[in-house]
Design a protein around this motif. Structure first.
Motif, PDB file in Angstrom:
ATOM      1  N   GLU A   1       0.833  -1.194   0.000  1.00 32.85           N
ATOM      2  CA  GLU A   1       0.000   0.000   0.000  1.00 32.85           C
ATOM      3  C   GLU A   1       0.871   1.249   0.000  1.00 32.85           C
ATOM      4  O   GLU A   1       1.846   1.329   0.730  1.00 32.85           O
ATOM      5  CB  GLU A   1      -0.867  -0.026   1.261  1.00 32.85           C
TER       6      GLU A   1
ATOM      7  N   ARG B   1       0.695   5.460   0.431  1.00 35.25           N
ATOM      8  CA  ARG B   1      -0.117   6.594   0.866  1.00 35.25           C
ATOM      9  C   ARG B   1       0.421   7.864   0.244  1.00 35.25           C
ATOM     10  O   ARG B   1       1.586   8.185   0.408  1.00 35.25           O
ATOM     11  CB  ARG B   1      -0.051   6.722   2.383  1.00 35.25           C
ATOM     12  N   GLU B   2      -0.448   8.571  -0.446  1.00 38.34           N
ATOM     13  CA  GLU B   2      -0.081   9.854  -1.036  1.00 38.34           C
ATOM     14  C   GLU B   2      -1.080  10.878  -0.512  1.00 38.34           C
ATOM     15  O   GLU B   2      -2.199  10.967  -1.000  1.00 38.34           O
ATOM     16  CB  GLU B   2      -0.135   9.790  -2.559  1.00 38.34           C
ATOM     17  N   GLY B   3      -0.664  11.624   0.484  1.00 34.52           N
ATOM     18  CA  GLY B   3      -1.591  12.550   1.118  1.00 34.52           C
ATOM     19  C   GLY B   3      -2.628  11.763   1.892  1.00 34.52           C
ATOM     20  O   GLY B   3      -2.300  11.008   2.797  1.00 34.52           O
ATOM     21  N   GLU B   4      -3.890  11.923   1.534  1.00 36.49           N
ATOM     22  CA  GLU B   4      -4.956  11.172   2.206  1.00 36.49           C
ATOM     23  C   GLU B   4      -5.414   9.971   1.392  1.00 36.49           C
ATOM     24  O   GLU B   4      -6.196   9.157   1.862  1.00 36.49           O
ATOM     25  CB  GLU B   4      -6.145  12.101   2.476  1.00 36.49           C
ATOM     26  N   LYS B   5      -4.931   9.857   0.156  1.00 37.96           N
ATOM     27  CA  LYS B   5      -5.310   8.739  -0.704  1.00 37.96           C
ATOM     28  C   LYS B   5      -4.363   7.561  -0.487  1.00 37.96           C
ATOM     29  O   LYS B   5      -3.180   7.746  -0.237  1.00 37.96           O
ATOM     30  CB  LYS B   5      -5.249   9.148  -2.173  1.00 37.96           C
ATOM     31  N   THR B   6      -4.893   6.362  -0.643  1.00 34.21           N
ATOM     32  CA  THR B   6      -4.046   5.167  -0.615  1.00 34.21           C
ATOM     33  C   THR B   6      -4.311   4.367  -1.877  1.00 34.21           C
ATOM     34  O   THR B   6      -5.432   4.348  -2.396  1.00 34.21           O
ATOM     35  CB  THR B   6      -4.344   4.278   0.603  1.00 34.21           C
ATOM     36  N   ARG B   7      -3.270   3.717  -2.360  1.00 36.01           N
ATOM     37  CA  ARG B   7      -3.418   2.859  -3.532  1.00 36.01           C
ATOM     38  C   ARG B   7      -2.500   1.656  -3.362  1.00 36.01           C
ATOM     39  O   ARG B   7      -1.552   1.691  -2.574  1.00 36.01           O
ATOM     40  CB  ARG B   7      -3.086   3.604  -4.819  1.00 36.01           C
ATOM     41  N   THR B   8      -2.783   0.620  -4.106  1.00 39.25           N
ATOM     42  CA  THR B   8      -1.978  -0.594  -4.047  1.00 39.25           C
ATOM     43  C   THR B   8      -1.041  -0.627  -5.244  1.00 39.25           C
ATOM     44  O   THR B   8      -1.455  -0.412  -6.373  1.00 39.25           O
ATOM     45  CB  THR B   8      -2.884  -1.838  -4.065  1.00 39.25           C
TER      46      THR B   8
END
Length: 116
Positions: free
Chosen positions: A32, A34-41
């Motif tokens: 995972e 985290r970029e700021g408040e967004k998360t992506r896989t």
């Protein structure tokens, strides 16, 4: 002192179940970001160069080729952002740490698949 460290690791570190893999295997690691408040896989697919350590402090190194440049990444086995590990191919190598793999290019950089 070692007993105290082992006790703390056993009690407080959460353990995830991952498939068994060793040096020479081609695996895909999903983790995972985290970029700021967004998360992506994001995933990282490559050959396992080494496994190091034991217990909660175990790490593994993966190497992949990105164009002509070799990229290596070290993952702790207890990384909280680690989601899953897939074993794509089982490799047949003679050593636990295959650092010689860094200098190989072309067809020599192929690892034979383990026979079943």
């Amino acid at each position: 002192m070692e007993d105290l460290v082992k006790f703390v690791q056993d009690e407080f570190v959460t353990k995830k179940e991952f498939p068994k893999f060793s040096a020479g295997d081609t695996i895909t690691v999903y983790y995972e970001i985290r970029e700021g408040e967004k998360t992506r896989t994001q995933f990282f697919r490559g050959v396992v160069i080494q496994l190091r350590g034991t217990g909660a402090s175990q790490t593994f190194t993966i190497r992949k080729m990105s164009g002509d440049v070799g990229v290596e990444r070290i993952f702790p086995i207890n990384l909280p952002t680690l989601q899953k590990i897939e074993v794509n191919k089982k490799g047949s190598v003679r050593r636990k740490r295959i650092f010689y793999f860094r200098e190989l290019t072309g067809k020599k950089a192929k690892i034979r698949e383990k026979r079943k």
